[in-house]
Scaffold this motif. Structure first.
Motif, PDB file in Angstrom:
ATOM      1  N   VAL A  10       0.570  -1.131  -0.274  1.00 29.66           N
ATOM      2  CA  VAL A  10       0.097   0.192   0.411  1.00 29.66           C
ATOM      3  C   VAL A  10       0.663   1.518  -0.231  1.00 29.66           C
ATOM      4  O   VAL A  10       0.672   1.684  -0.958  1.00 29.66           O
ATOM      5  CB  VAL A  10      -0.874  -0.180   1.332  1.00 29.66           C
ATOM      6  CG1 VAL A  10      -1.942   1.171   1.536  1.00 29.66           C
ATOM      7  CG2 VAL A  10      -2.348  -1.045   1.291  1.00 29.66           C
ATOM      8  N   GLU A  11       1.722   1.540   0.820  1.00 32.82           N
ATOM      9  CA  GLU A  11       2.842   2.540   1.100  1.00 32.82           C
ATOM     10  C   GLU A  11       3.625   2.436  -0.387  1.00 32.82           C
ATOM     11  O   GLU A  11       3.402   3.728  -0.631  1.00 32.82           O
ATOM     12  CB  GLU A  11       3.669   2.378   2.102  1.00 32.82           C
ATOM     13  CG  GLU A  11       3.995   2.226   3.535  1.00 32.82           C
ATOM     14  CD  GLU A  11       4.361   1.841   4.549  1.00 32.82           C
ATOM     15  OE1 GLU A  11       4.916   1.480   4.633  1.00 32.82           O
ATOM     16  OE2 GLU A  11       3.438   2.672   5.807  1.00 32.82           O
ATOM     17  N   THR A  12       3.969   1.701  -0.672  1.00 29.03           N
ATOM     18  CA  THR A  12       5.042   1.758  -2.336  1.00 29.03           C
ATOM     19  C   THR A  12       3.059   2.639  -2.982  1.00 29.03           C
ATOM     20  O   THR A  12       4.226   3.049  -4.340  1.00 29.03           O
ATOM     21  CB  THR A  12       5.014   0.311  -2.702  1.00 29.03           C
ATOM     22  OG1 THR A  12       6.378  -0.142  -1.525  1.00 29.03           O
ATOM     23  CG2 THR A  12       5.672  -0.093  -3.801  1.00 29.03           C
ATOM     24  N   PHE A  13       2.718   1.685  -3.669  1.00 35.43           N
ATOM     25  CA  PHE A  13       1.597   1.788  -4.081  1.00 35.43           C
ATOM     26  C   PHE A  13       1.007   3.957  -3.984  1.00 35.43           C
ATOM     27  O   PHE A  13       1.585   4.496  -4.884  1.00 35.43           O
ATOM     28  CB  PHE A  13       0.267   1.462  -4.404  1.00 35.43           C
ATOM     29  CG  PHE A  13      -1.087   2.365  -4.913  1.00 35.43           C
ATOM     30  CD1 PHE A  13      -1.361   2.051  -6.557  1.00 35.43           C
ATOM     31  CD2 PHE A  13      -2.001   2.999  -4.422  1.00 35.43           C
ATOM     32  CE1 PHE A  13      -2.362   3.399  -7.281  1.00 35.43           C
ATOM     33  CE2 PHE A  13      -2.803   3.628  -4.984  1.00 35.43           C
ATOM     34  CZ  PHE A  13      -2.621   3.244  -6.607  1.00 35.43           C
ATOM     35  N   MET A  99      -3.044   6.320   9.837  1.00 33.56           N
ATOM     36  CA  MET A  99      -3.006   4.412  11.084  1.00 33.56           C
ATOM     37  C   MET A  99      -2.686   2.780  10.810  1.00 33.56           C
ATOM     38  O   MET A  99      -3.599   3.106   9.658  1.00 33.56           O
ATOM     39  CB  MET A  99      -4.423   5.224  11.586  1.00 33.56           C
ATOM     40  CG  MET A  99      -5.351   3.848  12.943  1.00 33.56           C
ATOM     41  SD  MET A  99      -6.550   4.372  13.492  1.00 33.56           S
ATOM     42  CE  MET A  99      -7.649   3.056  13.021  1.00 33.56           C
ATOM     43  N   ILE A 100      -2.166   2.505  11.522  1.00 37.10           N
ATOM     44  CA  ILE A 100      -1.900   1.412  10.971  1.00 37.10           C
ATOM     45  C   ILE A 100      -2.721  -0.133  11.990  1.00 37.10           C
ATOM     46  O   ILE A 100      -2.723   0.309  12.734  1.00 37.10           O
ATOM     47  CB  ILE A 100      -0.398   0.639  10.522  1.00 37.10           C
ATOM     48  CG1 ILE A 100       0.252   2.278   9.886  1.00 37.10           C
ATOM     49  CG2 ILE A 100      -0.515  -0.883  10.304  1.00 37.10           C
ATOM     50  CD1 ILE A 100       1.783   1.734   9.403  1.00 37.10           C
ATOM     51  N   CYS A 115       8.321  -5.459  22.980  1.00 37.54           N
ATOM     52  CA  CYS A 115       7.944  -4.473  22.699  1.00 37.54           C
ATOM     53  C   CYS A 115       7.205  -2.983  23.479  1.00 37.54           C
ATOM     54  O   CYS A 115       6.236  -3.348  23.978  1.00 37.54           O
ATOM     55  CB  CYS A 115       7.558  -3.923  21.122  1.00 37.54           C
ATOM     56  SG  CYS A 115       9.075  -4.771  19.913  1.00 37.54           S
ATOM     57  N   ALA A 116       7.411  -1.974  23.853  1.00 42.33           N
ATOM     58  CA  ALA A 116       6.975  -1.178  24.399  1.00 42.33           C
ATOM     59  C   ALA A 116       5.987   0.581  23.319  1.00 42.33           C
ATOM     60  O   ALA A 116       5.332   0.795  24.118  1.00 42.33           O
ATOM     61  CB  ALA A 116       7.392  -0.487  25.914  1.00 42.33           C
ATOM     62  N   ASP A 117       6.879  -0.316  22.148  1.00 38.22           N
ATOM     63  CA  ASP A 117       6.339   1.051  21.107  1.00 38.22           C
ATOM     64  C   ASP A 117       5.932   0.473  20.132  1.00 38.22           C
ATOM     65  O   ASP A 117       6.901  -0.898  19.963  1.00 38.22           O
ATOM     66  CB  ASP A 117       7.135   2.505  21.208  1.00 38.22           C
ATOM     67  CG  ASP A 117       8.695   1.938  20.963  1.00 38.22           C
ATOM     68  OD1 ASP A 117       8.799   1.060  20.394  1.00 38.22           O
ATOM     69  OD2 ASP A 117       9.269   2.796  21.215  1.00 38.22           O
ATOM     70  N   ILE A 118       5.713   1.503  18.407  1.00 35.88           N
ATOM     71  CA  ILE A 118       5.335   0.923  17.891  1.00 35.88           C
ATOM     72  C   ILE A 118       6.511   0.791  16.566  1.00 35.88           C
ATOM     73  O   ILE A 118       6.307  -0.157  16.084  1.00 35.88           O
ATOM     74  CB  ILE A 118       4.028   1.161  17.494  1.00 35.88           C
ATOM     75  CG1 ILE A 118       3.778   1.383  15.885  1.00 35.88           C
ATOM     76  CG2 ILE A 118       4.240   2.987  16.969  1.00 35.88           C
ATOM     77  CD1 ILE A 118       2.679  -0.732  15.995  1.00 35.88           C
TER      78      ILE A 118
END
Length: 132
Positions: A10-13, A99-100, A115-118
């Motif tokens: 999606v990001e590439t598109f 927003m993912i 993990c504690a963060d995204i």
């Protein structure tokens, strides 16, 4: 396709289409704009379509029921330059927000993380995809 690969696609598109959009001839932009306007101005030939539109407008707080007409009026004023600037700032620029939401199905490999963060989670997920 797992959620990380889907996000990458999606990001590439979005990034690649930005270049297509920037390089688009003015005539092509006008054709796209006219097509969108024609779609918005189509007569409602089915009661269910009209009911759906009216319910949608009510849910959004539009009680004048002329949202499409107002939208068409704004679209008619938009220029190619304005849309490119919007695309650059809101979809591909440094200030673009995303927003993912990722949903891994039953067949996905479990992700073990502390993990504690995204940022940490994204790095671990990206590593997992590269390892395949």
């Amino acid at each position: 396709t797992d959620p990380v690969e889907l996000q990458n696609r999606v990001e590439t598109f979005i990034f690649d289409y930005g270049q297509v959009f920037r390089d688009m001839a003015e005539e092509d932009f006008i054709t796209l704009k006219e097509g969108l306007i024609a779609t918005l101005e189509e007569d409602e030939t089915r009661l269910s379509k009209r009911t759906s539109r009216l319910n949608s407008e009510l849910e959004k707080g539009y009680t004048s029921f002329d949202h499409a007409t107002q939208l068409v009026a704004v679209i008619k004023t938009l220029t190619h330059e304005e849309m490119v600037a919007f695309y650059n700032s809101e979809l591909t620029g440094e200030t673009a927000r995303t927003m993912i939401v990722r949903s891994f199905g039953n067949k996905s490999e479990p992700v073990e993380t502390t993990c504690a963060d995204i940022a940490c989670l994204t790095a671990k997920m990206s590593t997992r995809v590269r390892e395949r």
